[in-house]
Design an enzyme around this catalytic site. Structure first.
Site, mmCIF file in Angstrom:
data_model
loop_
_atom_site.group_PDB
_atom_site.id
_atom_site.type_symbol
_atom_site.label_atom_id
_atom_site.label_comp_id
_atom_site.label_asym_id
_atom_site.label_seq_id
_atom_site.Cartn_x
_atom_site.Cartn_y
_atom_site.Cartn_z
ATOM 1 N N LYS A 185 -0.351 3.889 -1.960
ATOM 2 C CA LYS A 185 0.728 4.111 -0.978
ATOM 3 C C LYS A 185 2.070 4.395 -1.670
ATOM 4 O O LYS A 185 2.919 5.064 -1.113
ATOM 5 C CB LYS A 185 0.859 2.894 -0.060
ATOM 6 C CG LYS A 185 -0.370 2.614 0.788
ATOM 7 C CD LYS A 185 -0.517 3.588 1.928
ATOM 8 C CE LYS A 185 -1.719 3.238 2.804
ATOM 9 N NZ LYS A 185 -1.995 4.246 3.833
ATOM 10 N N GLU A 203 5.795 1.765 9.276
ATOM 11 C CA GLU A 203 4.792 0.917 9.918
ATOM 12 C C GLU A 203 3.833 0.480 8.820
ATOM 13 O O GLU A 203 3.736 1.124 7.777
ATOM 14 C CB GLU A 203 4.026 1.701 10.985
ATOM 15 C CG GLU A 203 2.869 2.547 10.457
ATOM 16 C CD GLU A 203 3.285 3.675 9.527
ATOM 17 O OE1 GLU A 203 4.412 4.166 9.655
ATOM 18 O OE2 GLU A 203 2.473 4.082 8.661
ATOM 19 N N SER A 213 -8.557 2.774 -4.029
ATOM 20 C CA SER A 213 -7.228 2.924 -3.429
ATOM 21 C C SER A 213 -6.311 1.719 -3.587
ATOM 22 O O SER A 213 -5.095 1.857 -3.473
ATOM 23 C CB SER A 213 -7.374 3.265 -1.951
ATOM 24 O OG SER A 213 -8.124 2.258 -1.295
HETATM 25 C C1 LIG Z 1 -5.728 -0.237 -0.338
HETATM 26 C C2 LIG Z 1 -5.754 0.677 0.837
HETATM 27 N N1 LIG Z 1 -6.658 1.670 0.860
HETATM 28 C C3 LIG Z 1 -6.732 2.526 1.893
HETATM 29 C C4 LIG Z 1 -5.895 2.403 2.995
HETATM 30 C C5 LIG Z 1 -6.049 3.358 4.135
HETATM 31 O O1 LIG Z 1 -5.018 4.293 4.229
HETATM 32 P P1 LIG Z 1 -5.263 5.823 3.964
HETATM 33 O O2 LIG Z 1 -6.491 6.225 4.734
HETATM 34 O O3 LIG Z 1 -4.047 6.479 4.483
HETATM 35 O O4 LIG Z 1 -5.448 6.036 2.513
HETATM 36 C C6 LIG Z 1 -4.926 1.376 3.019
HETATM 37 C C7 LIG Z 1 -4.016 1.209 4.153
HETATM 38 O O5 LIG Z 1 -3.239 0.319 4.242
HETATM 39 C C8 LIG Z 1 -4.864 0.500 1.899
HETATM 40 O O6 LIG Z 1 -3.972 -0.503 1.858
#
Ligand SMILES: Cc1ncc(COP(=O)(O)O)c(C=O)c1O
Length: 500
Positions: free
Chosen positions: A93, A115, A376
């Site tokens: 993020k 948000e 992620s």
């Molecule tokens: C660690 C992590 N992975 C994935 C996501 C999902 O978001 P996005 O689909 O936008 O990557 C989030 C959302 O808060 C997250 O904290």
């Protein structure tokens, strides 16, 4: 058919029939301004090099691609992990939050609105705001505040105001609605820093551009790591879809199969229909009257009833595939990754691991395949959720539980389903013994009991057993009331013959 990524999406941010801008009149000039400024910034080498430098010296880019050695060997594939969890603040993020914060600065704004669901985007925004000396206001559903307590505290420590949202399901969907409402009334001095590839144009396009650094880096790194140059599969989890969109951007013009993994309870592609949500057209979970349905996921960041417009389009084109996994598979996958690689990942990302485990088992990913996963985020924020859903109930909580119980206390000795176990979990004995010390109520052991042998063993430390799916499996095999009765009787008899 591929997008031409050198160009922005057509018209008002259309990806096929998806995307666009469905906002109140009062937000049209604000969206126009963001689009105008982003186009100018993105074409400005000095903005690009400043962002690149910040991502490098502050956020920690480039992130490595690392082979998951032990899991690869066990599964018979080559599994590579793109480690976005190593970034400052612990998830991808920050890539987009820093990009948008620099844009806000260029626009002369002094305050960021955001948000957040899992709290990761909120933390990233609060961090970017602190770094630039901005104020930050983060909207968060009350339910998410409860389950992501650690990140709420982090945001407040960073100087951000966290505003609880008590409407609807009290999760991400409601937090976005509230943030959009707030933006309408504060548009002059505030910039809305959206956390994923969603919202009105230009956000889905702009956030993807800020996140494509993941895919661009990974492509070069895979070329160095793999004999084949590109992986056979590129897999990412999907909430709104920003880490997936950023990753896919690097591989869209390759033969790699792109797979987005949604939470079973938030499966906008698999269970949704076309509709408008939060200012853009996409696939969304809704009833026949267009009322948005509640999403559910153990991962707060995937608890969203829609999906980024670009993903809806990629799904229609057949260029990317969207699959689902349930909470149960996710917790198992998280433990598996931790135990094999020493990486404790976020529940969101564990969705991607869960799909890979299943796809290998079912032959969808063939032996010898190469698979890139975008990791992620890290799992620290999920510790309280996991403590509740795994048998690590601390003594204090055990005390509260026994004081509030009547009838009997059910000691769940392991995550899993009864029918799957060959052996009982060792942790069951410890938990049941500790509970028995605290109460006169009968303590029953469960999860793992599927045979008279198990029942006899459990009876050494528990007053009885709870048997679920072992009996369900018998029903599925065609057992009638008589056979079920006999099964229960044999379990009962085993309890009585326990030797201790
Ligand atoms: C660690 C992590 N992975 C994935 C996501 C999902 O978001 P996005 O689909 O936008 O990557 C989030 C959302 O808060 C997250 O904290």
């Amino acid at each position: 058919m591929f997008f031409d990524y050198a160009r922005p999406p057509s018209g008002l941010g259309r990806f096929g029939e998806y995307g666009g801008r469905f906002v109140p009149e009062s937000l049209v000039p604000a969206c126009d301004e963001v689009e105008r400024e982003f186009r100018a910034a993105w074409g400005d080498p000095s903005f690009r090099s400043r962002l690149e430098r910040v991502l490098s010296v502050y956020a920690g880019r480039p992130t490595p691609v690392t082979p998951a050695w032990r899991l690869s060997a066990e599964l018979g594939i080559t599994l590579l992990l793109k480690l976005e969890d190593l970034l400052h603040t612990g998830s991808h993020k920050i890539n987009s939050a820093l990009g948008q914060a620099l844009l806000a600065q260029r626009m002369g704004k002094r305050r960021l609105i955001a948000e957040t669901g899992a709290g990761q985007h909120g933390v990233a925004t609060a961090t970017a705001a602190a770094w630039l000396g901005f104020a930050a206001t983060v909207f968060m559903g009350e339910r998410d505040i409860e389950r992501q307590e650690l990140n709420v505290f982090r945001m407040r420590m960073l100087g951000a105001e966290v505003v609880p949202v008590s409407t609807g399901s009290r999760t991400l969907k409601d937090a976005i609605s509230e943030a959009l409402r707030h933006w309408v009334s504060s548009v002059d001095d505030s910039y809305y820093c959206i956390g994923s590839v969603m919202g009105p144009h230009p956000y889905p396009w702009m956030v993807r551009e800020f996140q494509r650094v993941i895919g661009d880096e990974a492509r070069t790194q895979c070329a160095a790591e793999l004999r084949t140059g590109t992986p056979d599969f590129v897999v990412a989890c999907i909430g709104g879809g920003s880490n997936a969109a950023g990753t896919f951007a690097g591989f869209l013009d390759t033969p790699a199969q792109l797979v987005g993994v949604e939470a079973a309870g938030g499966a906008a592609v698999n269970a949704g229909t076309t509709g408008v949500l939060h200012g853009f057209r996409t696939k969304v979970l809704q009833d026949s009257h267009g009322q948005i349905s509640e999403a559910h996921s153990i991962a707060a960041g995937l608890d969203y009833p829609g999906i980024g417009s670009e993903h809806a389009y990629l799904a229609d084109l057949g260029r990317a595939r969207y699959v689902t996994v349930d909470d149960h598979e996710v917790v198992k996958a998280l433990r598996k990754l931790g135990g094999s690689e020493g990486i404790f990942c976020a529940l969101e990302f564990a969705h991607a691991v869960a799909w890979v485990l299943r796809a290998v088992e079912q032959g969808e990913i063939p032996p010898g395949a190469t698979v890139l996963l975008t990791l992620s985020g890290r799992g620290d924020k999920d510790m309280p959720t996991l403590m509740e859903s795994t048998p690590v109930t601390p003594p204090q909580r055990q005390q509260v539980i026994v004081e509030r119980s009547w009838g009997f206390v059910y000691a769940v000795s392991l995550m899993g389903t009864t029918g799957e176990r060959l052996e009982l979990a060792g942790s069951g004995r410890e938990l049941a013994t500790s509970l028995r010390r605290r109460t006169d109520l009968p303590v029953l052991a469960g999860f793992g009991v599927s045979s008279p042998h198990h029942a006899a063993k459990a009876a050494r430390y528990a007053d009885g057993v709870v048997v679920g799916s072992a009996l369900m499996l018998k029903v599925l095999d065609g057992a009638g009331p008589e056979q079920l009765g006999a099964s229960v009787a044999s379990l009962r008899a085993a309890l009585d013959t326990a030797d201790g």
